[in-house]
Motif scaffolding. Structure first.
Motif, PDB file in Angstrom:
ATOM      1  N   GLN A  71      70.039  17.535  54.598  1.00 21.01           N
ATOM      2  CA  GLN A  71      69.081  16.433  54.769  1.00 21.01           C
ATOM      3  C   GLN A  71      69.284  15.381  53.684  1.00 21.01           C
ATOM      4  N   ILE A 125      66.097  12.730  61.559  1.00 16.05           N
ATOM      5  CA  ILE A 125      64.855  12.160  61.035  1.00 16.05           C
ATOM      6  C   ILE A 125      65.135  11.062  60.002  1.00 16.05           C
ATOM      7  N   ARG A 232      55.073  17.835  52.819  1.00  9.04           N
ATOM      8  CA  ARG A 232      56.042  18.204  53.856  1.00  9.04           C
ATOM      9  C   ARG A 232      56.559  19.626  53.647  1.00  9.04           C
ATOM     10  N   GLU A 236      55.802  21.917  56.989  1.00 10.40           N
ATOM     11  CA  GLU A 236      56.941  22.168  57.882  1.00 10.40           C
ATOM     12  C   GLU A 236      57.008  23.588  58.433  1.00 10.40           C
ATOM     13  N   ILE A 342      55.938  11.203  57.700  1.00 10.63           N
ATOM     14  CA  ILE A 342      57.246  10.575  57.887  1.00 10.63           C
ATOM     15  C   ILE A 342      57.133   9.051  57.748  1.00 10.63           C
ATOM     16  N   SER A 358      63.915   9.761  52.527  1.00  6.51           N
ATOM     17  CA  SER A 358      63.519  10.569  53.680  1.00  6.51           C
ATOM     18  C   SER A 358      64.324  11.862  53.740  1.00  6.51           C
ATOM     19  N   GLY A 362      62.899  15.533  53.478  1.00  4.35           N
ATOM     20  CA  GLY A 362      63.232  16.496  54.522  1.00  4.35           C
ATOM     21  C   GLY A 362      63.781  17.792  53.953  1.00  4.35           C
ATOM     22  N   TRP A 366      62.258  21.489  54.614  1.00  3.26           N
ATOM     23  CA  TRP A 366      63.009  22.593  55.191  1.00  3.26           C
ATOM     24  C   TRP A 366      63.144  23.770  54.244  1.00  3.26           C
TER      25      TRP A 366
END
Length: 418
Positions: A71, A125, A232, A236, A342, A358, A362, A366
């Motif tokens: 990411q 994304i 996030r 997630e 986001i 971003s 991300g 994750w």
């Protein structure tokens, strides 16, 4: 390659940015269709390869680990090469990686192909967020983000009936070949149709008034980045659990067969589409009612977190229909809160840095999803799924508290034009 505004209008019509977000949305649909092929095929592959739930979790973790690392890399590549070239290269990669699954002979080779898929799918994304930052003014960003975010749930929604059809009509290998081939076609369309906006004539100024784009170190030192990255990380796990484990849950707890999974398992992702749409419509309404831009994102995220009480109650379900209904509440809730998170990257980072920011956010997300998948693999067969669903709701509520506690106006060197 860059083209004039007139050429853009001739190619896309009077509102090229909405055609562009439609193209991004289609790519996101196919990205998530490819990654969701495994979850629908999982009951078949567990029998085919003699996999345990723990071994399946390692297959999922192989995807998550490579996706997590890539990411950040993908975001930097998109900022360096531009959205058109960068996204094209990654799309070709995930299409071929997904098709390679058809040649797996056991859970270890399946895990290797999943790692390849994760590494190449990681650009979706960040690419969508970068496109929104380049093409859309602040009031339109939530809706634009919600539209391409809907692609994540539409891809998951299409997967159960399409993959089940391929398996029942042909074999499990055909499911991976068909879903991968669709992504190859989209990559060609993307290359032919997309152009970056003309330098200096974007919808909002590219640098938000800064002399040069922020570096990765600048982003990491930013309070705003952690205000997005930590929530996030906490939020997630819910989405990845829905993505990878709903079919296995339905088989393990309610003893559903593949046809029943095809009938039911797409519904939470339909609900997720409405959550994405709500994430696009609610913030502009809040702003029109006098709330600031950042407050509108915070309120939207918090409402989604509160709705996660639905899937926390799945242990009380008395039938698979009730369980699916509660999953639907969870799908709506997650996409509502995730849409706000986001969009915040496009709000607070300039368009030359937003891909990197971003991507790093991300990666944080994750890591959270990967750790929770590991927990599922170690505990689902022993403790069951119900305590895990309760934990997901608790994590989202903590995420909302962190967002309110950390998010302030970004530093001038990071802020894009509002």
């Amino acid at each position: 390659m860059q083209v004039s505004d007139n050429a853009q209008r001739k190619r896309f019509g009077l509102a090229p940015r909405w055609w562009i977000i439609a193209l991004i949305t289609l790519g996101t649909i196919l990205n998530y269709l490819a990654r969701s092929t495994l979850s629908v095929a999982a009951p078949t592959l567990k029998t085919e390869f003699g996999m345990t739930t723990e071994q399946y979790s390692w297959v999922v973790l192989a995807f998550q680990a490579s996706y997590t690392v890539m990411q950040t890399v993908a975001g930097a590549v998109l900022d360096a090469l531009g959205t058109r070239i960068g996204f094209f290269v990654f799309a070709i990669g995930w299409a071929l990686s997904n098709m390679a699954h058809a040649f797996a002979t056991g859970w270890m080779s399946l895990a290797a192909f999943r790692a390849m898929l994760g590494a190449t799918e990681a650009a979706a994304i960040p690419a969508g967020t970068k496109t929104v930052a380049q093409w859309f003014p602040p009031k339109e960003r939530p809706l634009a983000t919600s539209l391409f975010q809907m692609g994540t749930s539409v891809g998951n929604m299409i997967a159960p009936p399409l993959v089940a059809f391929c398996i029942l009509a042909w074999n499990w290998q055909a499911a991976f070949l068909v879903t991968g081939a669709l992504s190859l076609v989209w990559a060609g369309v993307w290359w032919l149709a997309y152009r970056d906006p003309v330098e200096g004539k974007q919808v909002a100024p590219a640098d938000g008034g800064a002399a040069k784009p922020a570096t990765r170190s600048d982003v990491l030192r930013s309070r705003s980045f952690w205000a997005i990255a930590v929530p996030r990380f906490l939020a997630e796990p819910a989405w990845q659990t829905f993505n990878f484990f709903i079919p296995l849950y339905l088989v393990a707890v309610w003893k559903l067969d593949l046809k029943s999974i095809a009938l039911w398992a797409w519904l939470p992702f339909l609900a997720a589409d409405f959550g994405s749409l709500a994430a696009g419509l609610l913030p502009p309404w809040l702003m029109a009612s006098g709330r600031s831009m950042l407050a509108s994102r915070k309120i939207t995220m918090t409402l989604g977190s509160l709705c996660m009480v639905g899937p926390a109650c799945i242990g009380l379900a008395t039938s698979p229909e009730v369980a699916i209904a509660l999953f639907c509440v969870g799908g709506f809730a997650h996409q509502l809160l995730n849409g706000a998170l986001i969009t915040l990257c496009a709000d607070v980072f300039d368009s030359r840095t937003v891909g990197t920011a971003s991507g790093m956010a991300g990666t944080s997300a994750w890591v959270g999803g990967m750790l929770f998948t590991l927990l599922i693999g170690q505990s689902a067969d022993v403790l069951g799924y119900n305590p895990l669903f309760v934990a997901l709701a608790g994590l989202d509520l903590v995420a909302a508290a962190v967002l309110w506690g950390l998010l302030r106006n970004p530093a001038p060197g990071l802020r894009r034009a509002a």
